[in-house]
Design a protein around this motif. Structure first.
Motif, short mmCIF file in Angstrom:
data_model
loop_
_atom_site.label_atom_id
_atom_site.label_comp_id
_atom_site.label_asym_id
_atom_site.label_seq_id
_atom_site.Cartn_x
_atom_site.Cartn_y
_atom_site.Cartn_z
N PHE A 36 0.85 -1.19 0.00
CA PHE A 36 0.00 0.00 0.00
C PHE A 36 0.89 1.24 0.00
N ARG A 37 0.34 2.33 -0.53
CA ARG A 37 1.14 3.56 -0.72
C ARG A 37 0.34 4.81 -0.40
N ALA A 38 1.04 5.85 -0.02
CA ALA A 38 0.41 7.15 0.22
C ALA A 38 1.41 8.23 -0.17
N ARG A 39 0.90 9.36 -0.65
CA ARG A 39 1.76 10.49 -1.01
C ARG A 39 1.29 11.72 -0.26
N ASN A 40 2.17 12.28 0.54
CA ASN A 40 1.80 13.42 1.38
C ASN A 40 2.53 14.68 0.92
N THR A 50 -2.71 14.14 2.02
CA THR A 50 -2.26 12.85 1.52
C THR A 50 -3.17 12.35 0.41
N PHE A 52 -4.14 8.90 -1.83
CA PHE A 52 -4.07 7.45 -2.05
C PHE A 52 -4.57 7.20 -3.45
N LEU B 92 -0.53 4.82 6.79
CA LEU B 92 0.53 5.46 5.99
C LEU B 92 0.33 6.97 5.96
N SER B 119 6.33 13.58 0.87
CA SER B 119 6.82 12.24 1.21
C SER B 119 5.99 11.18 0.51
N VAL B 121 5.03 7.08 1.03
CA VAL B 121 5.05 6.04 2.06
C VAL B 121 4.66 4.73 1.40
N GLY B 123 4.03 0.58 2.38
CA GLY B 123 3.89 -0.41 3.44
C GLY B 123 3.70 -1.79 2.84
#
Lengths: 190, 190
Positions: A36-40, A50, A52, B92, B119, B121, B123
């Motif tokens: 899984f990924r997230a961009r902040n 953030t 998704f 995340l 950033s 992230v 997981g």
């Protein structure tokens, strides 16, 4: 457990597909590897946003049906502009939502029709830790989190409690919180 | 540290108020006791909705400026309807947002003007754990989380890296993940 030729859809869960997915992962364990990924992106002060959108799973790159954007900020009393909940509050959402999705699935798999599931989550945190004002005895994070479920359905109390308990046992977020999760923080400057 | 009569606002942070808040908690440690809260309601299947509105802090009951509602669901590949990200993805967001809010504050306190902080992230999670298909060797939660920051501002690389590192050291969410956090799950049936 009696295997029936066709399991009816229950609690909004495609039970037939749920068991087929379990069987598929049993046969090909490598498709169980997900990322899984997230961009902040920082906005200003303590406010960030953030997105998704994509993730990896079942052996392929996948996209959510629609990207989701969420925000975080500090409240006024913590010198923020209160554009959104704090990062720490999202942990409370994560634990409630994870247990609740499990409850929906497990009840459906056990043939229980749910009529209501809700929960309140409380997390106690002492800012002395996070603010660096403790001698080391106060941690930065939550000292404890309590989740209280109200669950109703066409089953007796023991069965309903058993569904919540099974969800807790299998929960990704419960495990991530109660057991140590390695987190690596890297920096690219430019 | 030299105490100046007035510290300018920087990075959207009211630095004067930030230090005044630190002083206030130092003088009255009991106001550092906070309780964050979330209320989740099951929708259908793996889909649920959480509302954040009130919390306790600084010795009083407080309300966010506006309530926030977020949702969670499983993606199609995990037999959900993909109304929203999974509960695990919100972890995340939480770690990125917590570190980023700290970076904003710490940079401001250290007199560094930031021009960019973002950033990504990632997981890694193996569904064999969550699905109960492992012999116990695969955990339910993330095997590891990597946060990669890009940070730019009017300081050298060492200073910028030091800001990220200090944020990690003080982060509530980092601590909640890397160290065990007690979670109690109660049930009320009706």
């Amino acid at each position: 457990m009696t295997v029936t030729a066709h399991r009816p859809r229950r609690n909004g869960v495609d039970v037939e597909r749920l068991f087929a997915t379990l069987d598929a992962v049993k046969e090909q364990p490598q498709i169980g590897g997900f990322q899984f990924r997230a961009r902040n992106t920082w906005q200003s002060g303590t406010h960030s946003r953030t997105e998704f959108s994509d993730f990896h799973g079942a052996g392929q790159e996948l996209e959510h049906r629609h990207p989701t954007v969420v925000e975080a900020d500090h409240p006024d009393v913590l010198v923020g502009n209160d554009h959104a909940p704090t990062a720490a509050e999202y942990l409370l959402h994560a634990i409630a939502a994870c247990l609740t999705s499990g409850i929906g699935n497990i009840a459906a798999a056990r043939g229980v029709e749910l009529t209501h599931v809700s929960s309140t989550v409380e997390g106690d945190i002492d800012l002395l830790g996070m603010l660096g004002l403790s001698d080391g005895s106060v941690r930065n994070g939550y000292q404890g989190i309590r989740v209280t479920f109200r669950i109703e359905g066409d089953a007796d109390e023991e069965t309903l409690r058993g569904i919540v308990e099974q969800s807790r046992r299998r929960s990704a977020v419960y495990d991530a919180l109660v057991n140590p999760t390695p987190v690596v923080v890297d920096v690219v400057t430019g």
